[in-house]
Design a protein around this motif. Structure first.
Motif, PDB file in Angstrom:
ATOM      1  N   GLN A  80       0.801  -1.210   0.000  1.00 37.76           N
ATOM      2  CA  GLN A  80       0.000   0.000   0.000  1.00 37.76           C
ATOM      3  C   GLN A  80       0.844   1.275   0.000  1.00 37.76           C
ATOM      4  N   GLU A  81       2.159   1.145  -0.178  1.00 36.77           N
ATOM      5  CA  GLU A  81       3.012   2.322  -0.211  1.00 36.77           C
ATOM      6  C   GLU A  81       2.616   3.227  -1.383  1.00 36.77           C
ATOM      7  N   ALA A  82       2.688   4.549  -1.150  1.00 38.18           N
ATOM      8  CA  ALA A  82       2.352   5.496  -2.211  1.00 38.18           C
ATOM      9  C   ALA A  82       3.337   5.387  -3.369  1.00 38.18           C
ATOM     10  N   ASN A  83       4.605   5.091  -3.056  1.00 38.61           N
ATOM     11  CA  ASN A  83       5.619   4.933  -4.091  1.00 38.61           C
ATOM     12  C   ASN A  83       6.176   3.514  -4.007  1.00 38.61           C
ATOM     13  N   PRO A  84       5.665   2.590  -4.808  1.00 38.07           N
ATOM     14  CA  PRO A  84       6.111   1.196  -4.711  1.00 38.07           C
ATOM     15  C   PRO A  84       7.585   1.010  -5.041  1.00 38.07           C
ATOM     16  N   LEU A  85       8.152   1.857  -5.918  1.00 37.41           N
ATOM     17  CA  LEU A  85       9.578   1.742  -6.221  1.00 37.41           C
ATOM     18  C   LEU A  85      10.427   2.110  -5.011  1.00 37.41           C
ATOM     19  N   GLN A  86      10.045   3.181  -4.327  1.00 35.65           N
ATOM     20  CA  GLN A  86      10.786   3.588  -3.133  1.00 35.65           C
ATOM     21  C   GLN A  86      10.684   2.512  -2.054  1.00 35.65           C
ATOM     22  N   ALA A  87       9.503   1.924  -1.915  1.00 37.59           N
ATOM     23  CA  ALA A  87       9.317   0.863  -0.931  1.00 37.59           C
ATOM     24  C   ALA A  87      10.168  -0.353  -1.281  1.00 37.59           C
ATOM     25  N   LEU A  88      10.215  -0.698  -2.560  1.00 35.81           N
ATOM     26  CA  LEU A  88      11.014  -1.837  -3.003  1.00 35.81           C
ATOM     27  C   LEU A  88      12.499  -1.573  -2.771  1.00 35.81           C
ATOM     28  N   TYR A  89      12.922  -0.345  -3.030  1.00 32.40           N
ATOM     29  CA  TYR A  89      14.318   0.035  -2.777  1.00 32.40           C
ATOM     30  C   TYR A  89      14.661  -0.121  -1.294  1.00 32.40           C
ATOM     31  N   GLN A  90      13.807   0.392  -0.415  1.00 30.75           N
ATOM     32  CA  GLN A  90      14.067   0.303   1.019  1.00 30.75           C
ATOM     33  C   GLN A  90      14.106  -1.149   1.487  1.00 30.75           C
ATOM     34  N   MET A  91      13.277  -1.981   0.898  1.00 28.36           N
ATOM     35  CA  MET A  91      13.246  -3.395   1.228  1.00 28.36           C
ATOM     36  C   MET A  91      14.568  -4.064   0.846  1.00 28.36           C
ATOM     37  N   CYS A  92      15.064  -3.759  -0.349  1.00 25.24           N
ATOM     38  CA  CYS A  92      16.341  -4.321  -0.802  1.00 25.24           C
ATOM     39  C   CYS A  92      17.499  -3.804   0.048  1.00 25.24           C
ATOM     40  N   ARG A 139       5.900 -11.079  -6.232  1.00 22.21           N
ATOM     41  CA  ARG A 139       5.603  -9.868  -5.470  1.00 22.21           C
ATOM     42  C   ARG A 139       6.256  -8.651  -6.112  1.00 22.21           C
ATOM     43  N   CYS A 140       7.489  -8.811  -6.554  1.00 17.20           N
ATOM     44  CA  CYS A 140       8.171  -7.702  -7.221  1.00 17.20           C
ATOM     45  C   CYS A 140       7.458  -7.327  -8.515  1.00 17.20           C
ATOM     46  N   GLU A 141       6.972  -8.327  -9.232  1.00 20.01           N
ATOM     47  CA  GLU A 141       6.211  -8.042 -10.444  1.00 20.01           C
ATOM     48  C   GLU A 141       5.008  -7.156 -10.121  1.00 20.01           C
ATOM     49  N   GLY A 142       4.321  -7.473  -9.023  1.00 20.39           N
ATOM     50  CA  GLY A 142       3.168  -6.675  -8.630  1.00 20.39           C
ATOM     51  C   GLY A 142       3.538  -5.241  -8.308  1.00 20.39           C
ATOM     52  N   LEU A 143       4.673  -5.053  -7.656  1.00 16.11           N
ATOM     53  CA  LEU A 143       5.111  -3.695  -7.319  1.00 16.11           C
ATOM     54  C   LEU A 143       5.533  -2.923  -8.562  1.00 16.11           C
ATOM     55  N   PHE A 144       6.216  -3.590  -9.477  1.00 14.02           N
ATOM     56  CA  PHE A 144       6.575  -2.921 -10.730  1.00 14.02           C
ATOM     57  C   PHE A 144       5.319  -2.582 -11.540  1.00 14.02           C
ATOM     58  N   ARG A 145       4.331  -3.473 -11.517  1.00 15.71           N
ATOM     59  CA  ARG A 145       3.076  -3.207 -12.223  1.00 15.71           C
ATOM     60  C   ARG A 145       2.371  -1.996 -11.625  1.00 15.71           C
ATOM     61  N   GLN A 146       2.377  -1.930 -10.290  1.00 18.51           N
ATOM     62  CA  GLN A 146       1.771  -0.786  -9.609  1.00 18.51           C
ATOM     63  C   GLN A 146       2.512   0.501  -9.963  1.00 18.51           C
ATOM     64  N   ARG A 148       4.158   1.109 -12.689  1.00 16.03           N
ATOM     65  CA  ARG A 148       3.843   1.471 -14.078  1.00 16.03           C
ATOM     66  C   ARG A 148       2.485   2.164 -14.162  1.00 16.03           C
ATOM     67  N   LYS A 149       1.507   1.663 -13.425  1.00 16.89           N
ATOM     68  CA  LYS A 149       0.174   2.268 -13.442  1.00 16.89           C
ATOM     69  C   LYS A 149       0.185   3.676 -12.857  1.00 16.89           C
ATOM     70  N   LEU A 150       1.105   3.919 -11.915  1.00 21.88           N
ATOM     71  CA  LEU A 150       1.217   5.246 -11.301  1.00 21.88           C
ATOM     72  C   LEU A 150       2.085   6.195 -12.118  1.00 21.88           C
ATOM     73  N   GLY A 151       2.639   5.695 -13.224  1.00 22.05           N
ATOM     74  CA  GLY A 151       3.482   6.532 -14.068  1.00 22.05           C
ATOM     75  C   GLY A 151       4.870   6.760 -13.508  1.00 22.05           C
ATOM     76  N   LEU A 152       5.331   5.866 -12.620  1.00 18.38           N
ATOM     77  CA  LEU A 152       6.641   6.031 -11.994  1.00 18.38           C
ATOM     78  C   LEU A 152       7.765   5.418 -12.818  1.00 18.38           C
ATOM     79  N   VAL A 153       7.414   4.584 -13.786  1.00 11.47           N
ATOM     80  CA  VAL A 153       8.393   3.978 -14.693  1.00 11.47           C
ATOM     81  C   VAL A 153       7.841   4.089 -16.107  1.00 11.47           C
TER      82      VAL A 153
END
Length: 206
Positions: A80-92, A139-146, A148-153
């Motif tokens: 539910q993070e507003a920025n899924p890329l930032q959340a994925l980065y912090q997770m890594c 799970r990563c696919e879902g975050l990247f998909r999210q 893309r839908k938000l226009g972040l990639v």
């Protein structure tokens, strides 16, 4: 033989696993015996058999004392993070920090990734890791998909390839940290490499 009290039994069990950890790290899984573990910890083999049925059960109990980096990534609640890329980065980043900051975590992962072959009596462990990596990839696919839908990639980002690339990149970092400590020996260097990957995706990690 009198049954030890619970506290003493748990203390002995932990000491056995401590000794096993060092023996597996020094000699690898295949070349480590229960006799070697007993000598290293100052125990009898009988003490080991009181707690464990065989070397496989010792090894698996040792692994259970830590969370695999990918497993920890999977458990974090970030959908539910507003920025899924930032959340994925912090997770890594958190998984890399753990390798540098937690000595036991480092040792156990060095054993798992560089000192044992997950075949034969450890084949079920290999299957467990394959299943875990598949869940992480999905799970990563879902975050990247999210993202893309938000226009972040980029709109044409292929989330399957992006997730596979990230998994391969992270595994490469883990192995480099464990196998090439003279070259990749600080969290700052690892962070810079992680930053490079995410910045290419258009993620501002600063």
């Amino acid at each position: 033989m009198a049954r030890p009290c619970k506290a003493d039994a748990e203390h002995t069990r932990d000491k056995i696993l401590d000794a096993a950890e060092w023996m597996f790290l020094q000699h690898g899984y295949a070349k480590t015996s229960l006799e070697m573990i007993a000598r290293a910890g100052g125990f009898t083999r009988g003490a080991i058999y009181w707690h464990f049925t065989d070397k496989v059960s010792v090894f698996k109990a040792m692994l259970q004392r830590v969370k695999l980096p990918m497993e920890r990534m999977f458990e974090q609640k970030i959908e539910q993070e507003a920025n899924p890329l930032q959340a994925l980065y912090q997770m890594c980043l958190a998984s890399l920090l753990q390798l540098f900051e937690d000595e036991r975590h480092y040792r156990v992962h060095a054993i798992l990734l560089t000192r044992c072959e997950q075949v034969g009596e450890l084949a079920d462990l290999h299957q467990h890791n394959l299943d875990l990596h598949l869940r992480i990839k999905l799970r990563c696919e879902g975050l990247f998909r999210q993202a893309r839908k938000l226009g972040l990639v980029a709109a044409d980002l292929n989330e399957q390839r992006a997730a596979l690339a990230l998994k391969a990149y992270m595994m490469g970092l883990y192995l480099s940290i464990l196998r090439e400590p003279d070259e990749l020996n600080t969290i700052d260097t690892a962070r810079q490499l992680l930053d490079d990957y995410f910045q290419r995706l258009g993620c501002n990690v600063m």
